[in-house]
Design an enzyme around this catalytic site. Structure first.
Site, short mmCIF file in Angstrom:
data_model
loop_
_atom_site.label_atom_id
_atom_site.label_comp_id
_atom_site.label_asym_id
_atom_site.label_seq_id
_atom_site.Cartn_x
_atom_site.Cartn_y
_atom_site.Cartn_z
N GLY A 42 9.59 2.87 1.90
CA GLY A 42 8.66 1.81 1.75
C GLY A 42 7.20 2.13 2.45
O GLY A 42 6.44 1.92 2.18
N THR A 44 4.34 2.86 5.52
CA THR A 44 3.37 2.17 6.28
C THR A 44 2.97 0.72 5.54
O THR A 44 3.22 -0.35 6.13
CB THR A 44 2.07 3.01 6.48
OG1 THR A 44 2.25 3.98 7.00
CG2 THR A 44 1.23 2.12 7.46
N CYS A 45 3.12 0.92 4.26
CA CYS A 45 2.56 -0.42 3.37
C CYS A 45 3.55 -1.49 3.66
O CYS A 45 3.34 -2.53 3.80
CB CYS A 45 2.26 0.01 1.94
SG CYS A 45 2.17 -1.22 0.70
N GLY A 183 -12.96 -1.72 16.53
CA GLY A 183 -12.90 -1.48 15.18
C GLY A 183 -12.87 -2.62 14.35
O GLY A 183 -11.92 -3.42 14.11
N ILE A 272 -8.75 1.80 15.34
CA ILE A 272 -10.08 2.76 14.97
C ILE A 272 -9.50 3.82 13.91
O ILE A 272 -10.15 4.69 13.81
CB ILE A 272 -10.52 3.27 16.42
CG1 ILE A 272 -9.12 4.08 16.91
CG2 ILE A 272 -11.20 2.45 17.19
CD1 ILE A 272 -9.68 5.02 18.01
N GLY A 273 -8.35 3.63 13.44
CA GLY A 273 -8.08 4.26 12.22
C GLY A 273 -6.75 5.08 12.34
O GLY A 273 -6.09 4.92 13.50
N HIS A 446 -14.44 -23.19 -16.75
CA HIS A 446 -14.90 -24.07 -16.20
C HIS A 446 -13.83 -25.25 -15.63
O HIS A 446 -13.17 -25.70 -16.58
CB HIS A 446 -16.30 -24.69 -16.60
CG HIS A 446 -16.60 -25.76 -15.56
ND1 HIS A 446 -17.50 -25.41 -14.30
CD2 HIS A 446 -16.66 -27.19 -15.68
CE1 HIS A 446 -17.82 -26.70 -13.66
NE2 HIS A 446 -17.45 -27.57 -14.60
C1 LIG Z 1 -1.99 -2.90 9.42
C2 LIG Z 1 -2.32 -1.99 8.17
C3 LIG Z 1 -2.67 -3.20 6.80
C4 LIG Z 1 -2.90 -2.43 5.58
N1 LIG Z 1 -3.05 -3.15 4.50
C5 LIG Z 1 -3.42 -2.55 3.39
C6 LIG Z 1 -3.74 -3.52 2.27
O1 LIG Z 1 -3.79 -4.68 2.38
N2 LIG Z 1 -3.82 -2.87 1.01
C7 LIG Z 1 -3.85 -1.53 0.89
O2 LIG Z 1 -4.06 -1.17 -0.12
N3 LIG Z 1 -3.61 -0.72 1.83
C8 LIG Z 1 -3.38 -1.42 3.30
N4 LIG Z 1 -2.94 -0.40 4.52
C9 LIG Z 1 -3.10 1.29 4.04
C10 LIG Z 1 -1.57 1.55 3.24
O3 LIG Z 1 -0.58 1.22 4.02
C11 LIG Z 1 -1.60 3.07 3.27
O4 LIG Z 1 -2.85 3.28 2.35
C12 LIG Z 1 -0.54 3.48 2.44
O5 LIG Z 1 0.95 3.05 3.03
C13 LIG Z 1 -0.50 5.07 2.26
O6 LIG Z 1 0.79 5.30 1.43
P1 LIG Z 1 1.24 6.46 1.66
O7 LIG Z 1 2.60 6.81 0.60
O8 LIG Z 1 0.39 7.99 1.45
O9 LIG Z 1 2.04 6.80 3.09
P2 LIG Z 1 2.81 5.72 3.87
O10 LIG Z 1 2.97 4.71 3.43
O11 LIG Z 1 2.57 5.96 5.26
O12 LIG Z 1 4.35 6.35 3.91
C14 LIG Z 1 4.77 7.63 4.39
C15 LIG Z 1 6.17 7.93 4.55
O13 LIG Z 1 6.46 9.09 4.57
C16 LIG Z 1 7.54 9.26 5.81
N5 LIG Z 1 7.40 10.80 6.48
C17 LIG Z 1 6.44 11.01 7.09
N6 LIG Z 1 6.69 12.17 7.31
C18 LIG Z 1 8.02 12.68 7.16
C19 LIG Z 1 8.56 13.85 6.79
N7 LIG Z 1 8.42 14.95 7.57
N8 LIG Z 1 9.92 13.87 6.24
C20 LIG Z 1 10.09 12.64 5.83
N9 LIG Z 1 9.64 11.49 5.50
C21 LIG Z 1 8.46 11.48 6.30
C22 LIG Z 1 7.05 8.07 6.55
O14 LIG Z 1 8.24 7.67 7.54
C23 LIG Z 1 6.71 6.93 5.61
O15 LIG Z 1 7.85 6.24 5.23
C24 LIG Z 1 -2.91 -0.95 5.55
C25 LIG Z 1 -2.44 0.00 6.55
C26 LIG Z 1 -2.14 -0.70 7.71
C27 LIG Z 1 -1.84 0.08 8.92
#
Ligand SMILES: Cc1cc2nc3c(=O)[nH]c(=O)nc-3n(C[C@H](O)[C@H](O)[C@H](O)COP(=O)(O)OP(=O)(O)OC[C@H]3O[C@@H](n4cnc5c(N)ncnc54)[C@H](O)[C@@H]3O)c2cc1C
Length: 467
Positions: A42, A44-45, A183, A272-273, A446
């Site tokens: 799942g 970060t999302c 931020g 801040i990111g 409307h």
């Molecule tokens: C507080 C917050 C609120 C947000 N709200 C929104 C929103 O409302 N709408 C929106 O569009 N975006 C939102 N975002 C941004 C969104 O969460 C991210 O853009 C999105 O999760 C990115 O997806 P991803 O698949 O690139 O990476 P991620 O979701 O970060 O997933 C990466 C996965 O890779 C795994 N991983 C990392 N390194 C390794 C490795 N070497 N081996 C095996 N596994 C590994 C991690 O454990 C993680 O499970 C939010 C972010 C935060 C922090």
């Protein structure tokens, strides 16, 4: 090597980028594995981002609704936050979504391999389980989807209480009396909004001249006005010089236009990111090019290494879940030998779920001018929309940016009630290369909030009706 560890596609990371890429690859008949180092899929999302924050925001909305119920002829006592109930609600929502991904993995026969993955030579991924020996996976293609980690302030440690980050802010079990949010991107303004509704005195500090600085400047200005009305103290164009962490509070010294600003709060939330997780991925000596931590890709999400793709927050495109998923689909389809549409990065919808909500797609007025368009703008406020009055929320407006030459809609910028839901009309319109005229020729029902779109489109030609 046994066939057990042989796949057509191996995806490292199971966030919205990785898990969607896996489903698409499996749908196309590819033997697919996902390597994930966290306990459950799942990313970060689902665990720390989109899903739990939107649950917290919904709780904030319910609280605010009880506070204003009298305006709608309903007598109820003003709601009080139940932290245990909130925690249970969030965990239920997160768990339900994670279970959904686990179900989809099973349904599509995707193998989930638990462990840390990295490239280990052409056609190989090395997996190191938490408590086990590393082993190799043989794979025709690899999709890197490892996401990001939180960025802190240099020299200021996160202790989870005085100085917190977005992870801490989720399952805190407490509402600080006062909070400074550092931020004002989407994460910062959403938490500022949440904690204000939960009862904290909130101050927000942003280095750039506007809140939600990547949005059209008018949205940032309108959000500032509304945050101030809600009692949130806003400091834009303000840079932090010093943070002093005490036993009971945090002191922040900042400067704004040459003047000193001193702030103090029980908790400092640093938003801040985030930085891309591209170290220790075995990229050294490969053709994968990295620039400031981000992996360079082409329009099919291919890196410079044959058979290796990268998607989501680790590539230098907006950090958004839906974009990560779309990039995942492009990579998976290309890996399967199809020729998917390249993503048009001018048409990525962006939603911020603070109160009031902010949403946009396409070019801002300033960006359109920078690109040399002869720009026309139509703006229409929710104050003149019947449904907004019924809902008791007439804050904000719709702003449509067009190219005068062809009347083409270049950007739509919304702030106000349900702005994030209203954006889907704009998303369809821009993808279909709509003109302002075609938008106002489309009849808007409307009374609905969507009438703001029709009126803003008419306003481009000075033909708005209700103003
Ligand atoms: C507080 C917050 C609120 C947000 N709200 C929104 C929103 O409302 N709408 C929106 O569009 N975006 C939102 N975002 C941004 C969104 O969460 C991210 O853009 C999105 O999760 C990115 O997806 P991803 O698949 O690139 O990476 P991620 O979701 O970060 O997933 C990466 C996965 O890779 C795994 N991983 C990392 N390194 C390794 C490795 N070497 N081996 C095996 N596994 C590994 C991690 O454990 C993680 O499970 C939010 C972010 C935060 C922090």
């Amino acid at each position: 090597m046994s066939d057990q560890h042989k796949y057509d596609v191996t995806i490292i990371g199971s966030g919205p980028g990785g898990y969607v890429a896996a489903i698409r690859a499996a749908q196309l008949g590819l033997a697919t594995a996902v390597v994930e180092m966290a306990d459950r899929p799942g990313g970060t999302c689902l665990h720390w981002g989109c899903i739990p924050t939107k649950a917290m925001l919904h709780t904030a909305e319910v609280l605010e609704t009880t506070r204003h119920a009298g305006d709608f002829g309903v007598k109820v006592a003003a709601g009080k936050l139940d932290l245990k109930g909130l925690d249970a609600y969030m965990k239920k929502i997160v768990d339900g979504n994670v279970k959904g991904v686990e179900y989809l993995f099973k349904k599509n026969k995707i193998t989930l391999i638990k462990g840390r993955g990295k490239l280990a030579g052409q056609g190989k991924v090395e997996v190191t389980p938490k408590d086990g020996k590393p082993f190799l996976v043989e794979t025709a293609c690899t999709i890197l989807a490892t996401g990001t980690e939180i960025k802190g302030l240099p020299g200021v440690e996160f202790d989870g209480k005085r100085v917190i980050n977005s992870d801490h802010a989720l399952f805190q079990g407490r509402v600080p009396k006062s909070m400074v949010v550092l931020g004002a991107g989407a994460v910062g303004v959403e938490f500022a909004s949440i904690y204000k509704s939960y009862g904290s005195d909130v101050t927000i500090v942003e280095l750039l001249p506007n809140l939600v600085p990547i949005e059209d400047a008018d949205l940032g200005k309108e959000l500032t006005r509304n945050f101030k009305k809600r009692g949130i103290d806003v400091h834009v164009g303000t840079s932090v010089d010093k943070v002093e962490v005490g036993k009971t509070n945090v002191k922040i010294t900042a400067s704004k236009g040459g003047k000193k600003v001193e702030l103090s709060a029980e908790t400092l939330l640093v938003a801040i990111g985030r930085r891309p997780l591209t170290e220790n991925l075995g990229l050294e000596g490969t053709g994968v090019e990295v620039d400031r931590g981000f992996i360079k890709v082409d329009s099919m999400m291919r890196t410079g290494e044959p058979g290796v793709y990268a998607i989501g927050d680790i590539v230098p495109t907006p950090a958004l879940a839906h974009l990560a998923s779309h990039e995942g689909i492009v990579a998976a389809e290309h890996a399967a030998g199809l020729e998917p549409h390249a993503i048009n990065y001018d048409l990525v919808p962006s939603c911020t779920y603070c109160d009031p909500e902010v949403a946009s797609i396409g070019l801002s007025e300033a960006e359109a001018k920078e690109r040399g368009y002869d720009v026309a703008v139509g703006k229409f406020p929710f104050t003149a929309i019947g449904k907004a009055k019924i809902l008791g929320d007439t804050r904000g407006f719709a702003k449509i940016v067009t190219d005068k030459k062809y009347d083409e809609v270049l950007g739509v910028h919304l702030i106000g009630p349900h702005a994030t839901e209203l954006l889907s009309e704009a998303t369809a319109a821009l993808n279909l290369e709509a003109t302002a005229e075609s938008l106002f020729n489309a009849i808007h029902a409307h009374p609905t909030l969507s009438e703001v779109m029709g009126e803003a489109a008419m306003a481009v030609h000075g033909r708005q009706i209700h103003l």
